[in-house]
Enzyme design. Structure first.
Site, PDB file in Angstrom:
ATOM      1  N   ASP A   1       0.878  -1.172   0.000  1.00 36.36           N
ATOM      2  CA  ASP A   1       0.000   0.000   0.000  1.00 36.36           C
ATOM      3  C   ASP A   1       0.913   1.219   0.000  1.00 36.36           C
ATOM      4  O   ASP A   1       1.739   1.371   0.902  1.00 36.36           O
ATOM      5  CB  ASP A   1      -0.865   0.033   1.264  1.00 36.36           C
ATOM      6  CG  ASP A   1      -1.937  -1.059   1.262  1.00 36.36           C
ATOM      7  OD1 ASP A   1      -2.073  -1.752   0.242  1.00 36.36           O
ATOM      8  OD2 ASP A   1      -2.628  -1.198   2.282  1.00 36.36           O
TER       9      ASP A   1
ATOM     10  N   ASP B   1     -13.352  -3.761  -1.397  1.00 34.79           N
ATOM     11  CA  ASP B   1     -13.072  -3.373  -0.010  1.00 34.79           C
ATOM     12  C   ASP B   1     -14.343  -3.521   0.827  1.00 34.79           C
ATOM     13  O   ASP B   1     -14.997  -2.531   1.161  1.00 34.79           O
ATOM     14  CB  ASP B   1     -12.608  -1.897   0.052  1.00 34.79           C
ATOM     15  CG  ASP B   1     -11.321  -1.662  -0.713  1.00 34.79           C
ATOM     16  OD1 ASP B   1     -10.403  -2.489  -0.614  1.00 34.79           O
ATOM     17  OD2 ASP B   1     -11.230  -0.638  -1.417  1.00 34.79           O
TER      18      ASP B   1
END
Ligand code: 1PR
Length: 523
Positions: A224, A379
Protein backbone atom coordinates in the site's frame (compact mmCIF):
# COMPACT_ATOMS: atom_id res chain seq x y z
CA UNK A 1 20.68 -6.56 -31.21
CA UNK A 2 17.09 -7.64 -30.64
CA UNK A 3 14.27 -5.99 -32.54
CA UNK A 4 11.08 -5.75 -30.53
CA UNK A 5 7.70 -5.46 -32.13
CA UNK A 6 5.67 -2.99 -30.07
CA UNK A 7 2.20 -2.55 -31.52
CA UNK A 8 1.15 -0.29 -28.69
CA UNK A 9 -0.78 -2.49 -26.26
CA UNK A 10 0.46 -4.06 -23.08
CA UNK A 11 3.59 -4.16 -21.10
CA UNK A 12 6.56 -4.23 -23.48
CA UNK A 13 8.74 -2.52 -20.91
CA UNK A 14 9.14 -5.77 -18.95
CA UNK A 15 10.32 -7.58 -22.07
CA UNK A 16 12.80 -4.80 -22.85
CA UNK A 17 14.04 -4.81 -19.25
CA UNK A 18 14.39 -8.60 -19.19
CA UNK A 19 16.38 -8.61 -22.44
CA UNK A 20 18.57 -5.69 -21.40
CA UNK A 21 19.27 -7.45 -18.10
CA UNK A 22 20.78 -10.23 -20.21
CA UNK A 23 23.19 -7.70 -21.66
CA UNK A 24 21.52 -7.41 -25.06
CA UNK A 25 20.47 -4.18 -26.73
CA UNK A 26 16.86 -3.72 -27.82
CA UNK A 27 15.56 -1.70 -30.72
CA UNK A 28 11.87 -1.09 -31.18
CA UNK A 29 10.50 -1.66 -34.68
CA UNK A 30 8.91 1.55 -35.86
CA UNK A 31 8.38 0.82 -39.52
CA UNK A 32 7.70 -2.28 -41.66
CA UNK A 33 11.32 -2.05 -42.85
CA UNK A 34 12.62 -2.42 -39.29
CA UNK A 35 10.95 -5.82 -39.17
CA UNK A 36 12.65 -6.98 -42.34
CA UNK A 37 15.98 -5.64 -41.09
CA UNK A 38 15.83 -7.49 -37.75
CA UNK A 39 18.52 -9.98 -36.77
CA UNK A 40 16.26 -11.51 -34.14
CA UNK A 41 12.68 -10.49 -33.66
CA UNK A 42 10.71 -10.66 -30.39
CA UNK A 43 6.96 -10.19 -30.56
CA UNK A 44 5.37 -9.83 -27.11
CA UNK A 45 1.64 -9.69 -27.78
CA UNK A 46 -0.68 -8.73 -24.97
CA UNK A 47 -4.39 -8.12 -24.85
CA UNK A 48 -7.03 -8.87 -27.38
CA UNK A 49 -6.40 -10.76 -30.66
CA UNK A 50 -8.75 -8.53 -32.68
CA UNK A 51 -7.15 -5.33 -31.44
CA UNK A 52 -3.69 -6.72 -32.20
CA UNK A 53 -4.58 -7.73 -35.77
CA UNK A 54 -6.23 -4.35 -36.46
CA UNK A 55 -3.09 -2.54 -35.36
CA UNK A 56 -0.78 -4.89 -37.30
CA UNK A 57 -2.86 -4.22 -40.42
CA UNK A 58 -2.98 -0.49 -39.77
CA UNK A 59 0.79 -0.28 -39.37
CA UNK A 60 1.28 -2.51 -42.42
CA UNK A 61 3.23 -5.02 -40.37
CA UNK A 62 1.45 -8.15 -41.66
CA UNK A 63 3.37 -8.49 -44.94
CA UNK A 64 6.87 -7.92 -43.56
CA UNK A 65 6.12 -10.28 -40.66
CA UNK A 66 5.00 -13.00 -43.07
CA UNK A 67 8.08 -12.46 -45.22
CA UNK A 68 10.35 -12.61 -42.15
CA UNK A 69 8.71 -15.77 -40.81
CA UNK A 70 8.57 -17.57 -44.16
CA UNK A 71 12.32 -17.05 -44.45
CA UNK A 72 12.68 -18.98 -41.15
CA UNK A 73 14.50 -16.12 -39.45
CA UNK A 74 14.90 -16.06 -35.62
CA UNK A 75 11.60 -15.18 -33.97
CA UNK A 76 10.26 -15.39 -30.44
CA UNK A 77 6.55 -14.79 -29.97
CA UNK A 78 5.11 -14.37 -26.49
CA UNK A 79 1.45 -14.96 -25.59
CA UNK A 80 -0.57 -13.19 -28.33
CA UNK A 81 2.69 -13.22 -30.31
CA UNK A 82 2.09 -17.00 -30.40
CA UNK A 83 -1.58 -16.69 -31.36
CA UNK A 84 -0.70 -14.24 -34.15
CA UNK A 85 1.20 -17.01 -35.97
CA UNK A 86 -2.01 -19.01 -36.54
CA UNK A 87 -4.81 -18.59 -39.05
CA UNK A 88 -7.47 -17.25 -36.67
CA UNK A 89 -8.71 -16.96 -33.11
CA UNK A 90 -12.09 -17.49 -31.48
CA UNK A 91 -11.38 -14.21 -29.70
CA UNK A 92 -12.05 -12.28 -32.92
CA UNK A 93 -14.02 -14.41 -35.37
CA UNK A 94 -13.58 -13.44 -39.01
CA UNK A 95 -10.16 -11.83 -38.57
CA UNK A 96 -7.15 -13.47 -40.17
CA UNK A 97 -3.92 -14.10 -38.30
CA UNK A 98 -0.53 -14.40 -39.96
CA UNK A 99 -1.34 -17.98 -40.99
CA UNK A 100 2.26 -19.19 -40.76
CA UNK A 101 0.97 -22.15 -38.76
CA UNK A 102 -2.25 -24.00 -39.53
CA UNK A 103 -4.79 -23.98 -36.72
CA UNK A 104 -6.43 -21.41 -34.47
CA UNK A 105 -6.69 -20.12 -30.93
CA UNK A 106 -9.64 -21.42 -28.91
CA UNK A 107 -11.28 -20.30 -25.69
CA UNK A 108 -10.89 -22.47 -22.59
CA UNK A 109 -14.16 -24.28 -21.89
CA UNK A 110 -13.23 -25.95 -18.62
CA UNK A 111 -14.39 -26.31 -15.01
CA UNK A 112 -11.48 -24.29 -13.63
CA UNK A 113 -11.37 -20.50 -13.34
CA UNK A 114 -10.64 -18.69 -16.61
CA UNK A 115 -8.36 -16.81 -17.34
CA UNK A 116 -5.64 -19.34 -16.57
CA UNK A 117 -3.50 -17.08 -14.40
CA UNK A 118 -0.36 -18.10 -12.58
CA UNK A 119 2.63 -20.39 -12.56
CA UNK A 120 2.28 -23.72 -14.30
CA UNK A 121 4.71 -26.33 -15.66
CA UNK A 122 5.62 -27.46 -19.18
CA UNK A 123 6.14 -30.91 -20.74
CA UNK A 124 8.66 -31.03 -23.59
CA UNK A 125 7.58 -32.78 -26.80
CA UNK A 126 10.83 -32.33 -28.69
CA UNK A 127 14.39 -31.10 -28.05
CA UNK A 128 15.09 -27.37 -28.24
CA UNK A 129 17.75 -24.78 -27.54
CA UNK A 130 15.21 -23.06 -25.28
CA UNK A 131 15.64 -25.86 -22.72
CA UNK A 132 19.38 -25.46 -22.17
CA UNK A 133 19.90 -25.08 -18.41
CA UNK A 134 16.38 -26.22 -17.44
CA UNK A 135 15.64 -29.37 -15.43
CA UNK A 136 12.10 -29.74 -16.68
CA UNK A 137 10.17 -29.25 -13.44
CA UNK A 138 10.22 -25.43 -13.52
CA UNK A 139 7.10 -23.30 -13.57
CA UNK A 140 6.35 -20.33 -15.81
CA UNK A 141 3.89 -17.47 -15.61
CA UNK A 142 0.75 -17.82 -17.74
CA UNK A 143 -2.10 -15.39 -18.17
CA UNK A 144 -4.61 -16.15 -20.92
CA UNK A 145 -8.16 -17.25 -21.71
CA UNK A 146 -7.38 -18.65 -25.18
CA UNK A 147 -4.90 -21.35 -26.21
CA UNK A 148 -3.61 -22.39 -29.62
CA UNK A 149 -4.60 -25.61 -31.32
CA UNK A 150 -2.06 -26.39 -34.08
CA UNK A 151 -3.29 -28.59 -36.94
CA UNK A 152 0.16 -30.20 -37.11
CA UNK A 153 1.39 -31.80 -33.84
CA UNK A 154 4.97 -31.65 -35.12
CA UNK A 155 5.20 -27.94 -34.25
CA UNK A 156 4.27 -28.47 -30.58
CA UNK A 157 7.28 -27.80 -28.39
CA UNK A 158 5.62 -28.10 -24.97
CA UNK A 159 2.23 -28.82 -23.53
CA UNK A 160 0.67 -27.80 -20.21
CA UNK A 161 -2.34 -29.07 -18.28
CA UNK A 162 -5.15 -26.83 -17.12
CA UNK A 163 -8.49 -28.60 -17.34
CA UNK A 164 -7.25 -29.91 -20.69
CA UNK A 165 -3.79 -30.48 -22.13
CA UNK A 166 -2.97 -27.47 -24.32
CA UNK A 167 -0.02 -26.30 -26.40
CA UNK A 168 2.14 -24.01 -24.29
CA UNK A 169 4.88 -23.36 -26.87
CA UNK A 170 5.71 -24.10 -30.48
CA UNK A 171 8.89 -24.57 -32.48
CA UNK A 172 9.23 -24.62 -36.25
CA UNK A 173 12.81 -24.16 -37.36
CA UNK A 174 13.93 -20.82 -35.97
CA UNK A 175 10.41 -19.77 -35.12
CA UNK A 176 9.68 -20.12 -31.43
CA UNK A 177 6.71 -18.91 -29.48
CA UNK A 178 5.48 -19.40 -25.93
CA UNK A 179 2.06 -19.05 -24.35
CA UNK A 180 3.73 -18.25 -21.03
CA UNK A 181 5.63 -15.05 -20.31
CA UNK A 182 9.38 -15.69 -19.94
CA UNK A 183 9.86 -12.01 -19.04
CA UNK A 184 7.58 -12.52 -16.03
CA UNK A 185 8.86 -15.94 -15.01
CA UNK A 186 11.73 -14.93 -12.73
CA UNK A 187 15.16 -16.47 -13.19
CA UNK A 188 13.75 -19.45 -15.14
CA UNK A 189 12.18 -17.13 -17.66
CA UNK A 190 15.49 -15.30 -17.98
CA UNK A 191 17.10 -18.64 -18.88
CA UNK A 192 14.57 -19.15 -21.70
CA UNK A 193 15.09 -15.62 -23.04
CA UNK A 194 18.87 -16.04 -22.85
CA UNK A 195 18.60 -19.30 -24.78
CA UNK A 196 16.79 -17.51 -27.59
CA UNK A 197 19.11 -14.53 -27.63
CA UNK A 198 22.59 -15.98 -27.16
CA UNK A 199 24.57 -18.05 -29.63
CA UNK A 200 25.78 -21.60 -28.94
CA UNK A 201 23.01 -23.11 -26.88
CA UNK A 202 22.70 -26.86 -26.59
CA UNK A 203 19.65 -28.41 -28.19
CA UNK A 204 18.24 -30.84 -25.64
CA UNK A 205 15.20 -32.29 -23.89
CA UNK A 206 14.98 -31.51 -20.16
CA UNK A 207 15.86 -34.37 -17.80
CA UNK A 208 12.53 -34.30 -15.96
CA UNK A 209 9.11 -34.61 -17.56
CA UNK A 210 6.09 -33.93 -15.32
CA UNK A 211 3.33 -36.54 -15.76
CA UNK A 212 0.81 -33.78 -15.36
CA UNK A 213 1.62 -30.12 -14.88
CA UNK A 214 -0.13 -28.24 -12.09
CA UNK A 215 -1.04 -24.60 -11.63
CA UNK A 216 0.56 -23.29 -8.43
CA UNK A 217 -1.36 -21.33 -5.84
CA UNK A 218 0.10 -17.83 -5.86
CA UNK A 219 1.49 -15.95 -2.88
CA UNK A 220 1.24 -12.22 -3.47
CA UNK A 221 2.97 -9.43 -1.57
CA UNK A 222 0.97 -6.20 -1.46
CA UNK A 223 2.42 -2.75 -1.00
CA UNK A 224 0.00 0.00 0.00
CA UNK A 225 1.71 3.15 -1.17
CA UNK A 226 1.02 6.81 -0.45
CA UNK A 227 2.85 10.06 0.29
CA UNK A 228 3.52 10.61 3.98
CA UNK A 229 3.12 14.00 5.66
CA UNK A 230 6.62 14.99 4.49
CA UNK A 231 5.64 14.25 0.89
CA UNK A 232 7.79 11.09 0.51
CA UNK A 233 6.26 8.11 -1.22
CA UNK A 234 6.25 5.29 1.35
CA UNK A 235 4.87 1.81 1.81
CA UNK A 236 2.35 2.02 4.58
CA UNK A 237 0.01 -0.43 6.23
CA UNK A 238 -3.28 0.04 7.99
CA UNK A 239 -5.18 -1.61 10.78
CA UNK A 240 -8.63 -1.98 9.32
CA UNK A 241 -7.52 0.64 6.76
CA UNK A 242 -6.32 3.19 9.31
CA UNK A 243 -2.72 3.84 8.27
CA UNK A 244 -1.93 6.46 10.92
CA UNK A 245 -0.17 5.74 14.17
CA UNK A 246 0.12 8.58 16.72
CA UNK A 247 -1.17 10.87 14.01
CA UNK A 248 1.50 10.06 11.39
CA UNK A 249 1.31 7.81 8.33
CA UNK A 250 3.11 4.51 9.13
CA UNK A 251 6.27 4.20 7.11
CA UNK A 252 7.32 0.61 6.45
CA UNK A 253 9.86 1.24 3.73
CA UNK A 254 10.50 2.34 0.18
CA UNK A 255 8.29 0.83 -2.53
CA UNK A 256 10.98 -0.20 -5.03
CA UNK A 257 13.30 -1.66 -2.38
CA UNK A 258 10.53 -3.65 -0.75
CA UNK A 259 9.33 -4.98 -4.10
CA UNK A 260 12.87 -6.12 -4.89
CA UNK A 261 13.08 -7.88 -1.52
CA UNK A 262 9.81 -9.71 -2.12
CA UNK A 263 10.93 -10.77 -5.59
CA UNK A 264 14.10 -12.25 -4.07
CA UNK A 265 12.06 -13.98 -1.38
CA UNK A 266 9.87 -15.73 -3.95
CA UNK A 267 6.72 -13.62 -4.25
CA UNK A 268 4.74 -14.92 -7.22
CA UNK A 269 3.34 -11.47 -7.97
CA UNK A 270 3.61 -8.01 -6.52
CA UNK A 271 0.72 -5.60 -6.10
CA UNK A 272 1.06 -1.86 -5.56
CA UNK A 273 -2.01 -0.02 -4.34
CA UNK A 274 -1.86 3.75 -4.53
CA UNK A 275 -4.22 4.09 -1.62
CA UNK A 276 -4.89 7.79 -1.98
CA UNK A 277 -5.43 7.37 -5.72
CA UNK A 278 -9.16 7.90 -5.25
CA UNK A 279 -8.53 11.54 -4.45
CA UNK A 280 -5.21 12.32 -6.20
CA UNK A 281 -5.18 11.81 -9.91
CA UNK A 282 -2.42 9.29 -10.76
CA UNK A 283 -1.22 11.04 -13.92
CA UNK A 284 -0.33 13.93 -11.67
CA UNK A 285 1.29 11.50 -9.26
CA UNK A 286 4.28 10.71 -11.41
CA UNK A 287 6.32 9.14 -8.58
CA UNK A 288 3.98 6.15 -8.72
CA UNK A 289 4.72 5.67 -12.41
CA UNK A 290 8.40 5.99 -11.56
CA UNK A 291 8.03 3.25 -8.92
CA UNK A 292 6.72 0.93 -11.60
CA UNK A 293 9.45 1.86 -14.06
CA UNK A 294 12.17 1.25 -11.50
CA UNK A 295 10.67 -1.94 -10.11
CA UNK A 296 10.18 -3.53 -13.51
CA UNK A 297 13.91 -3.14 -14.23
CA UNK A 298 14.85 -5.81 -11.71
CA UNK A 299 11.65 -7.57 -10.70
CA UNK A 300 10.61 -10.23 -13.19
CA UNK A 301 7.27 -11.34 -11.82
CA UNK A 302 3.89 -9.79 -12.66
CA UNK A 303 3.17 -6.36 -11.26
CA UNK A 304 -0.34 -5.12 -10.54
CA UNK A 305 -1.08 -1.49 -9.86
CA UNK A 306 -4.26 0.01 -8.44
CA UNK A 307 -5.53 3.32 -7.20
CA UNK A 308 -7.20 6.14 -9.09
CA UNK A 309 -8.06 4.25 -12.26
CA UNK A 310 -11.16 6.11 -13.43
CA UNK A 311 -12.17 8.98 -15.71
CA UNK A 312 -10.92 12.33 -14.51
CA UNK A 313 -11.35 16.02 -15.34
CA UNK A 314 -8.49 18.26 -14.24
CA UNK A 315 -8.80 21.84 -13.03
CA UNK A 316 -8.46 23.14 -16.58
CA UNK A 317 -11.42 21.08 -17.68
CA UNK A 318 -9.34 18.52 -19.57
CA UNK A 319 -10.83 15.04 -19.63
CA UNK A 320 -8.68 11.94 -19.09
CA UNK A 321 -10.24 8.53 -19.58
CA UNK A 322 -9.57 5.62 -17.23
CA UNK A 323 -8.08 3.91 -20.27
CA UNK A 324 -5.48 6.65 -20.67
CA UNK A 325 -4.49 6.24 -17.00
CA UNK A 326 -4.22 2.48 -17.51
CA UNK A 327 -2.15 3.03 -20.69
CA UNK A 328 0.40 4.97 -18.66
CA UNK A 329 0.54 2.30 -16.00
CA UNK A 330 0.99 -0.48 -18.57
CA UNK A 331 3.68 1.44 -20.38
CA UNK A 332 5.48 2.01 -17.10
CA UNK A 333 5.72 -1.71 -16.39
CA UNK A 334 2.37 -2.87 -15.00
CA UNK A 335 0.94 -6.18 -16.17
CA UNK A 336 -2.45 -5.73 -14.57
CA UNK A 337 -4.36 -2.77 -13.25
CA UNK A 338 -6.75 -2.90 -10.35
CA UNK A 339 -9.93 -0.88 -10.10
CA UNK A 340 -11.54 -0.19 -6.72
CA UNK A 341 -13.99 2.68 -6.21
CA UNK A 342 -14.85 3.05 -9.88
CA UNK A 343 -15.89 -0.62 -10.08
CA UNK A 344 -18.53 0.05 -7.44
CA UNK A 345 -19.95 3.03 -9.35
CA UNK A 346 -19.93 1.06 -12.60
CA UNK A 347 -21.71 -1.90 -11.00
CA UNK A 348 -24.34 0.34 -9.44
CA UNK A 349 -25.07 1.86 -12.83
CA UNK A 350 -25.15 -1.50 -14.56
CA UNK A 351 -27.52 -2.94 -11.95
CA UNK A 352 -29.82 0.05 -12.38
CA UNK A 353 -30.01 -0.07 -16.16
CA UNK A 354 -29.10 -3.68 -16.97
CA UNK A 355 -27.17 -2.23 -19.93
CA UNK A 356 -23.51 -2.51 -20.81
CA UNK A 357 -22.42 0.89 -22.08
CA UNK A 358 -19.07 -0.24 -23.43
CA UNK A 359 -17.72 3.00 -21.96
CA UNK A 360 -16.89 1.96 -18.39
CA UNK A 361 -13.25 1.65 -17.35
CA UNK A 362 -13.67 -2.13 -16.94
CA UNK A 363 -15.07 -2.57 -20.46
CA UNK A 364 -12.67 -0.17 -22.15
CA UNK A 365 -9.51 -1.53 -20.56
CA UNK A 366 -10.44 -5.20 -20.96
CA UNK A 367 -11.36 -4.61 -24.61
CA UNK A 368 -7.86 -3.39 -25.39
CA UNK A 369 -5.68 -5.27 -22.91
CA UNK A 370 -7.79 -8.39 -22.38
CA UNK A 371 -9.80 -9.22 -19.27
CA UNK A 372 -6.78 -10.86 -17.63
CA UNK A 373 -5.31 -7.37 -17.24
CA UNK A 374 -8.27 -6.03 -15.25
CA UNK A 375 -8.43 -6.83 -11.54
CA UNK A 376 -11.24 -5.59 -9.31
CA UNK A 377 -10.14 -4.60 -5.82
CA UNK A 378 -13.06 -5.06 -3.43
CA UNK A 379 -13.07 -3.37 -0.01
CA UNK A 380 -15.99 -4.92 1.90
CA UNK A 381 -17.08 -4.70 5.52
CA UNK A 382 -19.41 -7.10 7.38
CA UNK A 383 -22.90 -5.91 8.17
CA UNK A 384 -24.84 -8.15 10.57
CA UNK A 385 -28.56 -8.76 10.15
CA UNK A 386 -31.17 -10.84 11.99
CA UNK A 387 -32.48 -12.88 9.12
CA UNK A 388 -31.64 -14.04 5.62
CA UNK A 389 -34.24 -11.76 4.05
CA UNK A 390 -33.58 -8.67 6.19
CA UNK A 391 -31.96 -6.91 3.21
CA UNK A 392 -32.02 -7.49 -0.55
CA UNK A 393 -28.30 -8.25 -0.60
CA UNK A 394 -26.52 -11.63 -0.71
CA UNK A 395 -26.82 -12.64 2.95
CA UNK A 396 -24.98 -15.62 4.42
CA UNK A 397 -25.49 -17.59 7.64
CA UNK A 398 -22.33 -16.92 9.66
CA UNK A 399 -20.44 -19.01 12.19
CA UNK A 400 -19.15 -15.76 13.72
CA UNK A 401 -22.26 -14.13 15.26
CA UNK A 402 -22.55 -10.34 15.43
CA UNK A 403 -22.40 -8.11 18.54
CA UNK A 404 -26.07 -8.70 19.30
CA UNK A 405 -25.88 -12.39 18.50
CA UNK A 406 -26.98 -11.92 14.86
CA UNK A 407 -26.52 -15.13 12.88
CA UNK A 408 -26.52 -13.57 9.41
CA UNK A 409 -24.45 -11.00 7.61
CA UNK A 410 -23.73 -9.48 4.22
CA UNK A 411 -20.56 -7.89 2.93
CA UNK A 412 -21.01 -4.23 2.14
CA UNK A 413 -18.89 -2.64 -0.60
CA UNK A 414 -17.11 0.57 0.27
CA UNK A 415 -15.37 3.23 -1.82
CA UNK A 416 -12.62 5.77 -1.18
CA UNK A 417 -10.49 3.44 0.89
CA UNK A 418 -13.33 2.22 3.09
CA UNK A 419 -14.55 5.70 3.97
CA UNK A 420 -17.97 5.37 2.37
CA UNK A 421 -20.28 2.33 2.48
CA UNK A 422 -22.53 1.66 -0.52
CA UNK A 423 -25.80 -0.16 -1.01
CA UNK A 424 -24.12 -3.04 -2.83
CA UNK A 425 -22.70 -6.36 -1.64
CA UNK A 426 -19.31 -7.83 -2.52
CA UNK A 427 -20.78 -10.94 -4.16
CA UNK A 428 -22.99 -8.95 -6.53
CA UNK A 429 -20.17 -6.51 -7.27
CA UNK A 430 -17.83 -9.37 -8.20
CA UNK A 431 -20.43 -11.02 -10.44
CA UNK A 432 -21.25 -7.75 -12.16
CA UNK A 433 -17.62 -6.93 -12.81
CA UNK A 434 -17.05 -10.39 -14.28
CA UNK A 435 -19.93 -9.78 -16.70
CA UNK A 436 -18.41 -6.43 -17.66
CA UNK A 437 -15.03 -7.96 -18.46
CA UNK A 438 -12.93 -8.16 -15.29
CA UNK A 439 -10.46 -11.03 -15.16
CA UNK A 440 -9.71 -11.38 -11.46
CA UNK A 441 -11.05 -10.35 -8.06
CA UNK A 442 -8.73 -8.99 -5.35
CA UNK A 443 -10.88 -9.55 -2.31
CA UNK A 444 -9.84 -7.44 0.67
CA UNK A 445 -11.69 -7.37 3.97
CA UNK A 446 -11.70 -4.23 6.10
CA UNK A 447 -12.64 -6.15 9.27
CA UNK A 448 -9.59 -8.41 8.96
CA UNK A 449 -7.05 -5.97 7.47
CA UNK A 450 -3.93 -5.80 9.64
CA UNK A 451 -5.44 -7.98 12.40
CA UNK A 452 -3.39 -11.17 11.80
CA UNK A 453 -6.59 -13.12 12.66
CA UNK A 454 -6.62 -15.04 9.40
CA UNK A 455 -8.56 -14.54 6.16
CA UNK A 456 -12.34 -14.11 6.32
CA UNK A 457 -13.14 -17.54 4.94
CA UNK A 458 -16.90 -16.92 4.82
CA UNK A 459 -16.52 -13.82 2.68
CA UNK A 460 -14.01 -15.53 0.41
CA UNK A 461 -16.13 -18.65 0.03
CA UNK A 462 -19.20 -16.58 -0.86
CA UNK A 463 -17.39 -14.68 -3.63
CA UNK A 464 -15.38 -17.64 -4.92
CA UNK A 465 -18.54 -19.71 -5.38
CA UNK A 466 -20.26 -16.87 -7.24
CA UNK A 467 -17.68 -16.15 -9.96
CA UNK A 468 -15.81 -18.04 -12.66
CA UNK A 469 -12.69 -15.83 -12.63
CA UNK A 470 -9.75 -16.27 -10.24
CA UNK A 471 -9.96 -14.80 -6.76
CA UNK A 472 -7.08 -13.40 -4.69
CA UNK A 473 -7.85 -13.70 -0.97
CA UNK A 474 -6.56 -10.73 1.01
CA UNK A 475 -6.47 -9.28 4.54
CA UNK A 476 -5.77 -10.84 7.89
CA UNK A 477 -2.91 -13.30 7.23
CA UNK A 478 -1.00 -13.76 10.50
CA UNK A 479 0.85 -17.06 10.15
CA UNK A 480 1.75 -19.74 7.61
CA UNK A 481 -1.24 -21.91 8.58
CA UNK A 482 -3.62 -19.19 7.42
CA UNK A 483 -2.43 -19.67 3.83
CA UNK A 484 -3.00 -23.43 3.91
CA UNK A 485 -6.45 -22.84 5.40
CA UNK A 486 -7.55 -20.31 2.78
CA UNK A 487 -6.34 -22.44 -0.13
CA UNK A 488 -7.80 -25.70 1.12
CA UNK A 489 -11.09 -24.40 2.47
CA UNK A 490 -12.05 -21.92 -0.24
CA UNK A 491 -10.22 -23.06 -3.38
CA UNK A 492 -8.97 -19.52 -4.17
CA UNK A 493 -6.16 -19.32 -6.70
CA UNK A 494 -4.08 -16.82 -4.80
CA UNK A 495 -3.50 -15.35 -1.32
CA UNK A 496 -2.15 -11.89 -0.58
CA UNK A 497 -0.59 -10.44 2.55
CA UNK A 498 1.11 -7.25 3.54
CA UNK A 499 1.80 -6.60 7.23
CA UNK A 500 3.46 -9.91 8.09
CA UNK A 501 5.80 -9.55 5.12
CA UNK A 502 6.65 -5.89 5.76
CA UNK A 503 7.39 -6.49 9.42
CA UNK A 504 9.38 -9.64 8.61
CA UNK A 505 7.17 -11.65 10.96
CA UNK A 506 6.61 -14.34 8.34
CA UNK A 507 8.85 -14.24 5.26
CA UNK A 508 7.41 -15.34 1.92
CA UNK A 509 9.80 -18.25 1.66
CA UNK A 510 8.63 -19.51 5.08
CA UNK A 511 5.06 -19.57 3.75
CA UNK A 512 6.19 -21.55 0.72
CA UNK A 513 8.29 -23.95 2.76
CA UNK A 514 5.32 -24.66 5.00
CA UNK A 515 2.93 -25.16 2.06
CA UNK A 516 5.27 -27.48 0.17
CA UNK A 517 3.71 -30.94 -0.08
CA UNK A 518 0.34 -29.64 1.15
CA UNK A 519 -0.60 -27.22 -1.61
CA UNK A 520 0.84 -26.89 -5.14
CA UNK A 521 3.22 -23.92 -5.09
CA UNK A 522 6.17 -22.53 -7.00
CA UNK A 523 9.42 -23.09 -5.16
O1 1PR B 1 -10.50 3.09 -5.23
O2 1PR B 1 -9.59 2.48 -7.44
O3 1PR B 1 -8.69 4.43 -6.20
O4 1PR B 1 -8.23 2.14 -5.45
C1 1PR B 1 -7.73 2.38 -4.19
C2 1PR B 1 -7.07 1.12 -3.74
O5 1PR B 1 -6.42 1.38 -2.50
C3 1PR B 1 -8.04 -0.02 -3.49
O6 1PR B 1 -7.49 -1.19 -4.05
C4 1PR B 1 -8.12 -0.15 -1.98
O7 1PR B 1 -8.20 -1.50 -1.58
C5 1PR B 1 -6.80 0.42 -1.54
N1 1PR B 1 -6.87 1.12 -0.26
C6 1PR B 1 -7.44 2.33 -0.05
N2 1PR B 1 -7.28 2.68 1.23
C7 1PR B 1 -6.59 1.71 1.83
C8 1PR B 1 -6.16 1.69 3.23
O8 1PR B 1 -5.59 0.72 3.72
N3 1PR B 1 -6.44 2.77 3.93
N4 1PR B 1 -5.65 -0.41 1.07
C9 1PR B 1 -6.33 0.73 0.88
C10 1PR B 1 -6.33 -1.46 1.45
C11 1PR B 1 -5.83 -3.62 1.66
C12 1PR B 1 -4.74 -4.44 1.23
C13 1PR B 1 -3.89 -4.96 2.34
C14 1PR B 1 -4.50 -6.28 2.75
C15 1PR B 1 -3.54 -7.21 3.43
N5 1PR B 1 -5.95 -2.51 0.77
O9 1PR B 1 -3.99 -3.68 0.41
O10 1PR B 1 -2.68 -5.03 1.78
O11 1PR B 1 -5.60 -6.04 3.60
O12 1PR B 1 -3.12 -6.67 4.64
P1 1PR B 1 -2.64 -7.58 5.83
O13 1PR B 1 -2.00 -8.80 5.27
O14 1PR B 1 -1.66 -6.74 6.60
O15 1PR B 1 -3.86 -7.91 6.65
P2 1PR B 1 -9.31 3.10 -6.10
Amino acid sequence: MITLLDYGAGNVRSVINAIEKLGEAVRIAETPRDILAAEKLVFPGVGNFGNMIHILNQKQYMDPLQTYLKANRPFLGICLGLHALFEASEEAPGLKGLGILKGRARKFEIQQAVPHIGWNGIRAKQPSRLFDGLQGDEKFYFVHSYYVEPADDAVILTSTDYGIEFTSSIQMGNILATQFHPEKSGATGQTILGNFIKAHRRVLTPRMQPQKTKLAKRIVACLDVRANDQGDLVVTKGDQYDVREDGAVRNLGKPVELAQRYYQEGSDEITFLNITGFRDFPLQDLPMLEVLKQTSKTVFVPLTIGGGIRDYIDKNGRHYSALSVANEYFRSGADKISIGSDAVTISEQYLQTGQKTGQSSIEQISRIYGNQAVVISVDPRRVYVDSRDAVRHKVIATRLPGPKGEKYCWFQCTVKGGREGRDLDAVTLSQTCEILGAGEILLNCIDRDGTNMGFDLELIQAVKEAVGIPVIASSGAGCVEHFQEVFQKTGVESALAAGIFHRREVPINAVKKFLQGKVEIRI
